[in-house]
Scaffold this motif. Structure first.
Motif, mmCIF file in Angstrom:
data_model
loop_
_atom_site.group_PDB
_atom_site.id
_atom_site.type_symbol
_atom_site.label_atom_id
_atom_site.label_comp_id
_atom_site.label_asym_id
_atom_site.label_seq_id
_atom_site.Cartn_x
_atom_site.Cartn_y
_atom_site.Cartn_z
ATOM 1 N N LEU A 107 57.941 41.298 42.636
ATOM 2 C CA LEU A 107 59.376 41.521 42.719
ATOM 3 C C LEU A 107 60.157 40.238 42.454
ATOM 4 N N ASP A 108 59.626 39.098 42.887
ATOM 5 C CA ASP A 108 60.340 37.838 42.735
ATOM 6 C C ASP A 108 59.794 36.974 41.603
ATOM 7 N N ASN A 109 58.968 37.557 40.730
ATOM 8 C CA ASN A 109 58.421 36.818 39.585
ATOM 9 C C ASN A 109 58.740 37.566 38.293
ATOM 10 N N PRO A 110 59.835 37.216 37.622
ATOM 11 C CA PRO A 110 60.262 37.951 36.428
ATOM 12 C C PRO A 110 59.277 37.881 35.270
ATOM 13 N N ASP A 111 58.381 36.897 35.276
ATOM 14 C CA ASP A 111 57.456 36.742 34.154
ATOM 15 C C ASP A 111 56.230 37.641 34.266
ATOM 16 N N LEU A 112 56.129 38.406 35.353
ATOM 17 C CA LEU A 112 55.053 39.377 35.501
ATOM 18 C C LEU A 112 55.670 40.771 35.636
ATOM 19 N N PRO A 113 54.997 41.802 35.121
ATOM 20 C CA PRO A 113 55.553 43.159 35.200
ATOM 21 C C PRO A 113 55.722 43.605 36.647
ATOM 22 N N LEU A 114 56.848 44.219 36.936
ATOM 23 C CA LEU A 114 57.074 44.779 38.262
ATOM 24 C C LEU A 114 56.166 45.997 38.432
ATOM 25 N N THR A 115 55.361 45.991 39.500
ATOM 26 C CA THR A 115 54.371 47.048 39.705
ATOM 27 C C THR A 115 54.611 47.747 41.032
ATOM 28 N N MET A 116 54.625 49.071 40.994
ATOM 29 C CA MET A 116 54.783 49.875 42.208
ATOM 30 C C MET A 116 53.527 50.717 42.413
ATOM 31 N N HIS A 117 53.045 50.737 43.639
ATOM 32 C CA HIS A 117 51.889 51.559 43.998
ATOM 33 C C HIS A 117 52.225 52.365 45.241
ATOM 34 N N TYR A 118 51.900 53.657 45.211
ATOM 35 C CA TYR A 118 52.044 54.431 46.444
ATOM 36 C C TYR A 118 50.991 55.533 46.516
ATOM 37 N N GLU A 119 50.697 55.906 47.743
ATOM 38 C CA GLU A 119 49.741 56.981 48.019
ATOM 39 C C GLU A 119 50.433 58.021 48.882
ATOM 40 N N ALA A 120 50.146 59.272 48.589
ATOM 41 C CA ALA A 120 50.788 60.370 49.331
ATOM 42 C C ALA A 120 49.826 61.532 49.466
ATOM 43 N N THR A 121 50.096 62.402 50.439
ATOM 44 C CA THR A 121 49.276 63.590 50.660
ATOM 45 C C THR A 121 50.092 64.845 50.360
ATOM 46 N N MET A 122 49.536 65.699 49.495
ATOM 47 C CA MET A 122 50.180 66.970 49.127
ATOM 48 C C MET A 122 49.508 68.104 49.898
ATOM 49 N N ASP A 123 50.301 68.884 50.610
ATOM 50 C CA ASP A 123 49.780 69.997 51.422
ATOM 51 C C ASP A 123 50.164 71.302 50.734
ATOM 52 N N PHE A 124 49.128 71.990 50.208
ATOM 53 C CA PHE A 124 49.420 73.260 49.513
ATOM 54 C C PHE A 124 48.806 74.458 50.220
ATOM 55 N N ALA A 184 65.063 49.681 49.259
ATOM 56 C CA ALA A 184 65.612 50.537 48.198
ATOM 57 C C ALA A 184 64.485 51.171 47.393
ATOM 58 N N ALA A 185 63.400 50.433 47.203
ATOM 59 C CA ALA A 185 62.242 50.981 46.492
ATOM 60 C C ALA A 185 61.631 52.123 47.289
ATOM 61 N N LEU A 186 61.559 51.961 48.600
ATOM 62 C CA LEU A 186 61.022 53.013 49.452
ATOM 63 C C LEU A 186 61.853 54.290 49.332
ATOM 64 N N LYS A 187 63.167 54.145 49.327
ATOM 65 C CA LYS A 187 64.044 55.316 49.182
ATOM 66 C C LYS A 187 63.803 56.008 47.843
ATOM 67 N N MET A 188 63.602 55.221 46.779
ATOM 68 C CA MET A 188 63.382 55.789 45.457
ATOM 69 C C MET A 188 62.070 56.564 45.405
ATOM 70 N N ILE A 189 61.023 55.999 46.004
ATOM 71 C CA ILE A 189 59.722 56.676 46.008
ATOM 72 C C ILE A 189 59.800 57.973 46.807
ATOM 73 N N LYS A 190 60.455 57.948 47.968
ATOM 74 C CA LYS A 190 60.597 59.161 48.773
ATOM 75 C C LYS A 190 61.377 60.239 48.026
ATOM 76 N N LYS A 191 62.399 59.811 47.297
ATOM 77 C CA LYS A 191 63.180 60.764 46.512
ATOM 78 C C LYS A 191 62.336 61.357 45.398
ATOM 79 N N GLU A 192 61.455 60.542 44.824
ATOM 80 C CA GLU A 192 60.601 60.993 43.735
ATOM 81 C C GLU A 192 59.614 62.047 44.210
ATOM 82 N N ILE A 193 58.955 61.803 45.342
ATOM 83 C CA ILE A 193 57.948 62.761 45.812
ATOM 84 C C ILE A 193 58.585 63.991 46.443
ATOM 85 N N ALA A 194 59.869 63.904 46.772
ATOM 86 C CA ALA A 194 60.557 65.073 47.341
ATOM 87 C C ALA A 194 60.682 66.198 46.324
ATOM 88 N N HIS A 195 60.544 65.874 45.020
ATOM 89 C CA HIS A 195 60.655 66.886 43.979
ATOM 90 C C HIS A 195 59.330 67.592 43.707
#
Length: 243
Positions: free
Chosen positions: A226-243, A200-211
């Motif tokens: 993801l399974d440790n509520p006492d630590l901040p949930l962290t997301m990292h992704y890398e992408a290539t923009m073709d202009f 589900a996280a992957l779908k959200m990231i793909k939707k985000e970069i689609a804009h």
């Protein structure tokens, strides 16, 4: 009172810890992660009898938090129930608080000269945080002398940090790196929805970069804590923009 049957469990969780805050965090994590909150039994006495809640590993929100308070007290910590009216209900009046408006109970604890409010009935709630609906002003503390406190909306702590790095990949492309450290409200929502499934996280990231203005291809991503509520949930992704 009458909570001697909790001693073995409390000793196993906090017996080797010298620091009060460490004891409190260990007990809180155990109750939050091990005791299931069941809405359908909230009206029955068994749902808030702490012995039955511990034995059955389930109870009402009140039962779960009463068990938490009893275990904290058994560990020698100062802990009390706090009764409140959540947002959507009429706020409690300081001069004449109407018991009919009270619909929620959390725990208050004092450790290392600091006060913390706890709610172990929420599976993914970090230590020291409450649902936003709990911040609705005046609350009653249940103790020998009677007391009160106030949970105001401005006391709610929630911070999301986003860091974006852009660098040249080649003549017509840019390398995009995004790191997001989510606040506890967003983390709570995502953990409940994803339930240890990052698809589900992957779908959200793909939707985000689609804009993005230019065509963007996702190269890699990762989700931490993801399974440790006492630590901040962290997301990292890398992408290539073709202009």
């Amino acid at each position: 009172t009458g909570n001697r049957f909790l001693q073995d469990q409390v000793d196993a969780l906090a017996g080797d810890k010298k620091d009060d805050l460490a004891k409190a965090k260990a007990i809180y994590a155990y109750v939050r992660d091990s005791i299931k909150t069941k809405q359908s039994v909230s009206g029955s006495k068994a749902s808030y009898n702490i012995r039955e809640v511990l034995n059955k590993k389930e109870g009402s929100r009140l039962g779960v938090n009463l068990l938490l308070i009893a275990m904290l007290r058994r560990a020698g910590l100062e802990s009390e129930p706090v009764l409140l009216a959540t947002r959507g209900n009429e706020r409690l009046n300081e001069l004449y608080p109407d018991p009919d408006n009270i619909n929620y109970a959390v725990a208050k604890i004092k450790a290392n000269q600091q006060e913390y409010f706890l709610d172990a009935s929420e599976r993914y709630m970090p230590f020291g945080f409450l649902l936003p609906d709990c911040y609705n002003g005046y609350c009653r503390i249940v103790n020998e002398t009677g007391g009160a406190t106030s949970l105001e909306p401005e006391h709610l702590r929630n911070k999301t940090t986003v860091m974006v790095t852009i660098s040249n990949a080649d003549t017509n492309k840019l390398q995009l790196k995004v790191d997001q450290q989510l606040g506890f409200i967003q983390s709570l929502s995502f953990r409940e929805g994803w339930a240890k499934d990052t698809s589900a996280a992957l779908k959200m990231i793909k939707k985000e970069i689609a804009h993005n203005t230019f065509p963007t291809t996702l190269d890699r991503y990762s989700i931490e804590h993801l399974d440790n509520p006492d630590l901040p949930l962290t997301m990292h992704y890398e992408a290539t923009m073709d202009f």
